[in-house]
Every structure is written in structure tokens, then in C-alpha cells.
Design a protein around this motif. Structure first.
Motif, mmCIF file in Angstrom:
data_model
loop_
_atom_site.group_PDB
_atom_site.id
_atom_site.type_symbol
_atom_site.label_atom_id
_atom_site.label_comp_id
_atom_site.label_asym_id
_atom_site.label_seq_id
_atom_site.Cartn_x
_atom_site.Cartn_y
_atom_site.Cartn_z
ATOM 1 N N GLU A 19 2.125 5.979 -5.501
ATOM 2 C CA GLU A 19 3.034 4.962 -5.857
ATOM 3 C C GLU A 19 1.837 3.548 -6.300
ATOM 4 N N GLY A 20 0.677 3.709 -6.411
ATOM 5 C CA GLY A 20 0.161 3.301 -7.515
ATOM 6 C C GLY A 20 -0.472 2.099 -6.627
ATOM 7 N N VAL A 21 -0.708 2.204 -5.005
ATOM 8 C CA VAL A 21 -0.728 0.915 -4.542
ATOM 9 C C VAL A 21 -2.732 1.304 -4.431
ATOM 10 N N LYS A 22 -3.141 -0.408 -4.750
ATOM 11 C CA LYS A 22 -4.509 -0.568 -5.075
ATOM 12 C C LYS A 22 -4.605 -2.189 -4.048
ATOM 13 N N VAL A 23 -5.860 -1.358 -4.227
ATOM 14 C CA VAL A 23 -6.613 -3.022 -3.017
ATOM 15 C C VAL A 23 -6.973 -3.620 -4.213
ATOM 16 N N ASP A 27 -7.590 -9.152 -2.905
ATOM 17 C CA ASP A 27 -7.483 -8.260 -0.961
ATOM 18 C C ASP A 27 -8.378 -8.996 -0.144
ATOM 19 N N ILE A 28 -9.606 -7.888 -0.869
ATOM 20 C CA ILE A 28 -11.022 -8.304 0.216
ATOM 21 C C ILE A 28 -11.281 -9.635 0.453
ATOM 22 N N ASN A 29 -10.959 -10.164 -0.373
ATOM 23 C CA ASN A 29 -11.403 -12.206 -0.584
ATOM 24 C C ASN A 29 -10.538 -12.910 0.994
ATOM 25 N N ARG A 30 -8.665 -12.324 1.179
ATOM 26 C CA ARG A 30 -7.920 -13.225 1.698
ATOM 27 C C ARG A 30 -8.231 -12.212 2.892
ATOM 28 N N ARG A 31 -8.970 -10.971 3.066
ATOM 29 C CA ARG A 31 -9.407 -10.567 4.297
ATOM 30 C C ARG A 31 -10.759 -11.193 4.773
ATOM 31 N N HIS A 61 -11.500 -1.140 2.866
ATOM 32 C CA HIS A 61 -10.618 -1.211 2.142
ATOM 33 C C HIS A 61 -10.341 -0.236 2.598
ATOM 34 N N ARG A 62 -10.224 0.652 3.693
ATOM 35 C CA ARG A 62 -9.464 1.297 4.331
ATOM 36 C C ARG A 62 -8.611 1.113 4.810
ATOM 37 N N SER A 63 -8.522 -0.344 5.172
ATOM 38 C CA SER A 63 -7.683 -0.766 6.154
ATOM 39 C C SER A 63 -6.391 -1.712 5.419
ATOM 40 N N ILE A 64 -7.305 -2.449 4.701
ATOM 41 C CA ILE A 64 -5.935 -3.051 3.511
ATOM 42 C C ILE A 64 -4.810 -1.992 3.018
ATOM 43 N N THR A 69 -0.114 -0.435 2.253
ATOM 44 C CA THR A 69 1.172 0.764 1.767
ATOM 45 C C THR A 69 2.037 0.946 2.617
ATOM 46 N N LEU A 70 1.743 0.584 3.989
ATOM 47 C CA LEU A 70 3.251 0.167 4.846
ATOM 48 C C LEU A 70 3.750 -0.915 4.477
#
Length: 85
Positions: A19-23, A27-31, A61-64, A69-70
Motif C-alpha cells: 500500500e506504499g505506507v512510508k515513514v 513521523d520520526i521527529n514527532r516520535r 522506524h519499524r515501530s512507526i 500500517t495498523l
């Protein structure tokens, strides 16, 4: 339980790929900001830790990616009800 978790993570990775879900960097900055707030550290300290430990960065990265994706799956889910038998 661990085997089911691994299966779920593999399924999420496959969905993300399809589905092309990307980090994104946002996203990283927010986390990083969230993590800093939770641990009462400055974001710069978290960044330094991530720069020193690439494994932590990969895990972040994997967690995000799993979370995004969820969220995608939940958003796209079609729920239908059927009469009770």
C-alpha cells in the motif's frame, strides 16, 4: 504468543509495502518529541542516542511503520454485520 506477534508484524510489513505506507522524517521527529516528553529529556538528547545506536533508530522506524500500517488497515476496514443465526 510470540509466533503470532511475528506473523502479525510480517503481515503489517507486507501491507505497508503493497500500500506504499512510508515513514517520513516528520513521523520520526514527532516520535522523538513524544519520547522526549515521556522521558523528560530534551529532543536533542534522544537524537544523540539514536545517532549513537543505529539499532534504536531501526527499532523506532519499524515501530512507526507498524503503527502507521495498523492505522491504515483500521481506516480502510469495511465492517459489515450479518444477522445472527
Amino acid at each position: 504468543a510470540a509466533a503470532n506477534r511475528v506473523k502479525l508484524l510480517l503481515i503489517l510489513l507486507k501491507i505497508a509495502e503493497k500500500e506504499g505506507v512510508k515513514v517520513e522524517s516528520e513521523d520520526i521527529n514527532r516520535r522523538i518529541v513524544q519520547e522526549a516528553m515521556m522521558t523528560r529529556q530534551r529532543p536533542e538528547q534522544i537524537v544523540k542516542l539514536l545517532q549513537e545506536d543505529r539499532g534504536m533508530l531501526t527499532q523506532l522506524h519499524r515501530s512507526i511503520l507498524h503503527a502507521k500500517t495498523l492505522d491504515f488497515v483500521v481506516k480502510e476496514a469495511k465492517v459489515s454485520t450479518s444477522p445472527a443465526i
